[in-house]
Design a protein around this motif. Sequence first.
Motif, PDB file in Angstrom:
ATOM      1  N   MET A   1       0.845  -1.208   0.000  1.00  0.00           N
ATOM      2  CA  MET A   1       0.000   0.000   0.000  1.00  0.00           C
ATOM      3  C   MET A   1       0.874   1.250   0.000  1.00  0.00           C
ATOM      4  N   ALA A   2       0.559   2.142  -0.904  1.00  0.00           N
ATOM      5  CA  ALA A   2       1.320   3.385  -0.978  1.00  0.00           C
ATOM      6  C   ALA A   2       0.380   4.572  -0.804  1.00  0.00           C
ATOM      7  N   LEU A   3       0.966   5.703  -0.427  1.00  0.00           N
ATOM      8  CA  LEU A   3       0.200   6.959  -0.370  1.00  0.00           C
ATOM      9  C   LEU A   3       0.556   7.767  -1.611  1.00  0.00           C
ATOM     10  N   ILE A   4      -0.446   8.007  -2.447  1.00  0.00           N
ATOM     11  CA  ILE A   4      -0.219   8.657  -3.737  1.00  0.00           C
ATOM     12  C   ILE A   4      -0.991   9.966  -3.809  1.00  0.00           C
ATOM     13  N   HIS A  34      -4.203   1.453  -2.544  1.00  0.00           N
ATOM     14  CA  HIS A  34      -3.452   2.664  -2.215  1.00  0.00           C
ATOM     15  C   HIS A  34      -4.347   3.704  -1.536  1.00  0.00           C
ATOM     16  N   GLN A  35      -3.714   4.589  -0.768  1.00  0.00           N
ATOM     17  CA  GLN A  35      -4.393   5.779  -0.268  1.00  0.00           C
ATOM     18  C   GLN A  35      -4.175   6.885  -1.290  1.00  0.00           C
ATOM     19  N   VAL A  36      -5.248   7.604  -1.648  1.00  0.00           N
ATOM     20  CA  VAL A  36      -5.122   8.590  -2.723  1.00  0.00           C
ATOM     21  C   VAL A  36      -5.632   9.966  -2.295  1.00  0.00           C
ATOM     22  N   ALA A 163       4.209  17.309   2.285  1.00  0.00           N
ATOM     23  CA  ALA A 163       3.678  17.383   3.649  1.00  0.00           C
ATOM     24  C   ALA A 163       3.226  16.014   4.143  1.00  0.00           C
ATOM     25  N   LEU A 164       2.669  15.206   3.233  1.00  0.00           N
ATOM     26  CA  LEU A 164       2.151  13.887   3.610  1.00  0.00           C
ATOM     27  C   LEU A 164       3.226  12.814   3.522  1.00  0.00           C
ATOM     28  N   GLN A 165       4.436  13.213   3.092  1.00  0.00           N
ATOM     29  CA  GLN A 165       5.507  12.250   2.818  1.00  0.00           C
ATOM     30  C   GLN A 165       4.977  11.116   1.935  1.00  0.00           C
ATOM     31  N   ALA A 166       4.313  11.536   0.872  1.00  0.00           N
ATOM     32  CA  ALA A 166       3.703  10.568  -0.049  1.00  0.00           C
ATOM     33  C   ALA A 166       4.780   9.756  -0.763  1.00  0.00           C
ATOM     34  N   ASP A 167       4.414   8.563  -1.193  1.00  0.00           N
ATOM     35  CA  ASP A 167       5.362   7.721  -1.914  1.00  0.00           C
ATOM     36  C   ASP A 167       5.586   8.230  -3.330  1.00  0.00           C
ATOM     37  N   GLU A 168       4.560   8.912  -3.859  1.00  0.00           N
ATOM     38  CA  GLU A 168       4.699   9.401  -5.232  1.00  0.00           C
ATOM     39  C   GLU A 168       3.684  10.508  -5.473  1.00  0.00           C
ATOM     40  N   CYS A 169       4.092  11.485  -6.295  1.00  0.00           N
ATOM     41  CA  CYS A 169       3.169  12.527  -6.736  1.00  0.00           C
ATOM     42  C   CYS A 169       2.997  12.377  -8.240  1.00  0.00           C
ATOM     43  N   GLN A 170       1.772  12.126  -8.678  1.00  0.00           N
ATOM     44  CA  GLN A 170       1.521  11.880 -10.104  1.00  0.00           C
ATOM     45  C   GLN A 170       0.831  13.089 -10.729  1.00  0.00           C
ATOM     46  N   ILE A 171       1.475  13.650 -11.742  1.00  0.00           N
ATOM     47  CA  ILE A 171       0.895  14.799 -12.434  1.00  0.00           C
ATOM     48  C   ILE A 171       0.339  14.316 -13.776  1.00  0.00           C
TER      49      ILE A 171
END
Lengths: 408, 408
Positions: A1-4, A34-36, A163-171
């Motif tokens: 599980m990742a935070l995206i 995943h958490q989105v 801020a959320l220390q997300a695993d990835e930021c998808q644009i």
Amino acid sequence: MALIVQKYGGTSVGNVERIQNVAKKVAKFVDEGHQVVVAVSAMSGETNRLTALAHEIQEQPSRREMDVLLTTGEQVTIALLSMALQQNGYDAVSYTGWQVPIMTNDIHSKARIEEIDSDKIKSQLNQGKVVVVAGFQGVTPDGDITTLGRGGSDTTAVALAAALQADECQIYTDVDGVYTTDPRVVPEAKRLDVVTFDEMLELASLGAKVLQIRSVEFASKYKVPLRVLSSMKEGGGTLLISEEDFEDLDMEKPLISGIAFSRDEAKLMVLGVPDKPGVAFQILGPISDANIEIDMIIQNQSVDGTTDFTFTVARGDLHAAKQVLEKHAMELGAREIICDDTIAKLSMVGVGMKSHSGIASTMFKTLADHDINIQMIGTTEIKISVVIGEEYLEEAVQALHAAFELDK
Amino acid sequence: MALIVQKYGGTSVGNVERIQNVAKKVAKFVDEGHQVVVAVSAMSGETNRLTALAHEIQEQPSRREMDVLLTTGEQVTIALLSMALQQNGYDAVSYTGWQVPIMTNDIHSKARIEEIDSDKIKSQLNQGKVVVVAGFQGVTPDGDITTLGRGGSDTTAVALAAALQADECQIYTDVDGVYTTDPRVVPEAKRLDVVTFDEMLELASLGAKVLQIRSVEFASKYKVPLRVLSSMKEGGGTLLISEEDFEDLDMEKPLISGIAFSRDEAKLMVLGVPDKPGVAFQILGPISDANIEIDMIIQNQSVDGTTDFTFTVARGDLHAAKQVLEKHAMELGAREIICDDTIAKLSMVGVGMKSHSGIASTMFKTLADHDINIQMIGTTEIKISVVIGEEYLEEAVQALHAAFELDK
């Protein structure tokens, strides 16, 4: 599980059907466990509609009130996207900038994010919800609504990811990633799987306008893995990471990641200037004072006590720069001023360049083999730029793309 | 110098030109030295546009997200009106509901205002600014956006006036005040200069739908002088005040302030019901259980151990009420059920009624002189209502308007 953290721009949410498509894309990641968090822009056209209303009233509306007006655009999108997710059976909750809150300074219309309190979002994620956040907007400590300026929604997404220390930021954009060069010039251009932030900044500033430079800088500063993908096509896009993370990937670093180029260039030559200390400043200072940005600069070796200066500016600034020079440089005793707006700049970009010699010589040899004259040369740690005649640009890009086997 | 709260509805701010007109109206009061707070609705049509977008996505959208969506409407108006004021050289500042803040409970789509912190507004007024507040919206203690439901902008204005202890709350509408009766029925109908809250509630609930009942109740509770005026025509409108304030005015109280009437009425008669304790509840209880509101009720004197019940409901509820009666009243041994949807209700309203006898007799004599049969009679402290055949309604209103000299 990742935070995206995902970001969808105005075109991707341009009407109800597209918003429903975005909801499906988001749902796919939720289904995968995943958490989105989703940052969205105003529906395309909405910002223009609101701006037109304001301009019917005031030529130069108050920036504070413009921010109040324009931020309604993303507020509409977050509500509609949350509804679309709920309609598909996904729990979702919307947040405006002030609700997060995304704290900014008080420079209306181009505020800078100062702090994001991520507690509320984390709590909603932990309750299994998708959190939909209005991009482009924030709030001052005094409770005034602000906007982040151009490309602000990208910045929101990256800042949220940090801020959320997300695993990835998808644009999500209208292109499916970053390419070795413009596919319209080189049909064999290849999508890059990975590129470093520094390379991206060089590629972006030279015309590959996939991402706003500010959001790349932000991602680089906070080491947020950033992925550029298409909102229409499937595919893994291009991942932007720091050079250290790149090394951790244990991949062989390519010598050259891509070739950027720009036709928006013009060259000015100031010939026969008396060669004495301070003359460069006396020539270039007034240009800067006129808010004209200077890119490459060359000073020739002095001959008979005089020297030549050559520099480049954006093509649109050529006329203004020439007027400044005619006033100041001629006073300094320059013999002649020559302008040329038929040039182009081409840059080879790659972090691998630092540890490999011979890049420059291969580049120059390739151009020579094609009888292409190099007018100016500039280098940084990860870039070699040359100025050539505009008419040779496509041939040069194609030749270099092949010579460095970027299509492999 | 007075502190005035003004409210302009959706039609008054329906386009840029009308917003500019509102700015001029506001400016007039500022020029006269008053402090002005303006509450505004969404531009007319905007709420429908947004609702349609939501319904493309969900048949029953989440109320929380609907509130997020719809509150953008007023946010657009406050920005544009502030710009229009600034364009005319007046210092103005806009506030959304959460910026004031206007605190509400968390019943989305029909929240109730619980508290208004007026410090920010007072501080801006003291700096000489016009404060433009988004009507219809508030915020919960948790920071969720809420809306106040139908007529919410009137409620916002009255609540702001109460919190600020304003000298007057002015509601601008498409009528220029409260009339002695409907001018379409009696062309001689006169605009009332002053009317008490209680009278207004009786007049409003009977069809003179100038103001939302809730905002009148609110004004009455907090003793906020409320003025209804036209946003198009000049004129002093109608001032709504408490009965005590009315007495302070040292004006002669009129016997009758106005005549309200409604065609939206139907009558049900339950004949030959055994007259025993509890029978009224057994007949009317099931009607209430079916969510049908009962207005006037009459029980005839008992004859031979049986009695008759007559009551009125809204015309649209007649069919449903009849079905309930057929099931329950017949079980109780009722002889017959008679329905009549050709009736109308007419009410004479006036606080002066309490201290003057003879109103009823003049009323009944006037109707008798016109051969109009009275089917039912009901009274409260400040109202006498009669039910008559619908075909006599206009004649009755005209005759009573003349008999009580309401045109003088």
